[in-house]
Design an enzyme around this catalytic site. Sequence first.
Site, short mmCIF file in Angstrom:
data_model
loop_
_atom_site.label_atom_id
_atom_site.label_comp_id
_atom_site.label_asym_id
_atom_site.label_seq_id
_atom_site.Cartn_x
_atom_site.Cartn_y
_atom_site.Cartn_z
N LEU A 75 -16.32 11.59 7.31
CA LEU A 75 -16.20 11.46 5.86
C LEU A 75 -17.31 10.59 5.28
O LEU A 75 -17.73 9.61 5.87
CB LEU A 75 -14.85 10.83 5.49
CG LEU A 75 -13.58 11.49 6.03
CD1 LEU A 75 -12.37 10.82 5.41
CD2 LEU A 75 -13.59 12.97 5.76
N ARG A 76 -17.73 10.96 4.08
CA ARG A 76 -18.63 10.13 3.30
C ARG A 76 -17.84 9.57 2.12
O ARG A 76 -17.23 10.34 1.37
CB ARG A 76 -19.81 10.94 2.78
CG ARG A 76 -20.68 11.58 3.84
CD ARG A 76 -21.57 12.65 3.22
NE ARG A 76 -20.79 13.73 2.64
CZ ARG A 76 -21.24 14.60 1.74
NH1 ARG A 76 -22.47 14.50 1.29
NH2 ARG A 76 -20.47 15.57 1.29
N CYS A 125 -18.52 1.47 8.02
CA CYS A 125 -18.79 2.34 9.17
C CYS A 125 -20.09 2.01 9.88
O CYS A 125 -20.09 1.49 10.99
CB CYS A 125 -18.78 3.80 8.72
SG CYS A 125 -17.15 4.41 8.24
N LYS A 139 0.83 -1.20 0.00
CA LYS A 139 0.00 0.00 0.00
C LYS A 139 0.87 1.26 0.00
O LYS A 139 0.60 2.21 -0.74
CB LYS A 139 -0.92 0.00 1.22
CG LYS A 139 -1.88 1.18 1.31
CD LYS A 139 -2.52 1.25 2.67
CE LYS A 139 -3.31 0.00 3.00
NZ LYS A 139 -3.91 0.05 4.34
#
Length: 431
Positions: free
Chosen positions: A148-149, A258, A35
Amino acid sequence: MKLSVIGCGYLGAVHAAAMAKLGHEVVGIDTDAEKIAKLAAGSAPFHEPGLQELLADGIAAGRLRFTTDITEAADARVHFVAVGTPQLADGDGADLRYVHGAIESLRPVLRPGALVVGKSTVPVGTAAVLVDRIAETGASLAWNPEFLREGFAVADTLTPDRIVYGVVDDADAGLLDEVYRAALEAGTPRIVTDLATAELVKTAANAFLATKISFINAMAEIAEVTGADVTTLADAIGHDARIGRRFLNAGIGFGGGCLPKDIRAFTARAEELGRAESVAFLRQVDAINLRRRERVVEHAIELLGGSVFTRRIAVLGLTFKPDSDDIRDSPALDVAARLYGLGADVVATDPHGIDNSRAKHPQLEYVADVGDALRGAELAVLVTEWAAYRELDPRRTAELMAVPRIIDARNALDPASWKAAGFEYRGLGRS
């Protein structure tokens, strides 16, 4: 200001890139070498609109870098902890091993006067366990929850609708004001509180949103047996300013990394605190949400005459929401797998979710083109409301399919247009 971001998953990578955009010098740190290599090369390891450009800009400007070496965070003034808190494998609680691991990794490199800022979503009371461990180094701890979305994470970080600090010392709030100067100068509301309240803000917000979604889905269940239309119902009650229309879209329910795990962790934490009855309703919120997936499968069985065995079904969407490649607890992928388990010939498609879905459910057939998925199908199931699916032409779609039938599991289509094109249309809670 020099900042470090510990954990470069969805939250951490976006936060690091956004902080560099605001002019800070940022180092992102993660134990996942693959990553980190992608991020260091300016390549986003997941799909999020705007992130690729933000990474490229920060790296090119020399303000953003990524590494697996925690010692490179030593000269940072503020350290953001943005690691994951997944659901425990053997229970509903949050797995906090990554939070505790991040803190222990940071402790040897912390300098007196540094500020460690938790951004991870944690059960209330977690910070109280960590604060003394941080204080032993001469640093201090604050909590700064994220809101956050997915699909809007870049904008939500650069121009948040509120900023919450949980602090022990007011001086730490002043330091965070320097970090978020641009947003504060733009008029973003700022709330300074204690550590516990800051932790609770995020879990309470997610619990409320989940409750609102499950409420309208419960109304959809009633609408289906009475002939009422839940979409019109939502429009009508949404005009009440005390209720509002947002998050009142009935359908297959919520998923992702979430809401599902956060409401379960909240319930588990309340039980630990001896206040299980206070949030007992969240068990029903979760149950209603999971029931919606089964209802979509029931609609499919009904439309296909009592069995889906060997019937070709096109599943449109795999991610838990559009503009993301996230399949965590995805209702769409769950429905595809359930239909396959009943013997259906499932052909699934998604603009960005195929690779992740194939890794989890290799038994399914995947195609990149929506036309290929629809061709010869006896039923289409729209389960993720990507724009490409919302904008499908009903008549052209009917020409591709063997039989024009569709389940609109997100209530994203115009029923009249699809019925006029000859479709047998099923929405959720729609007359």
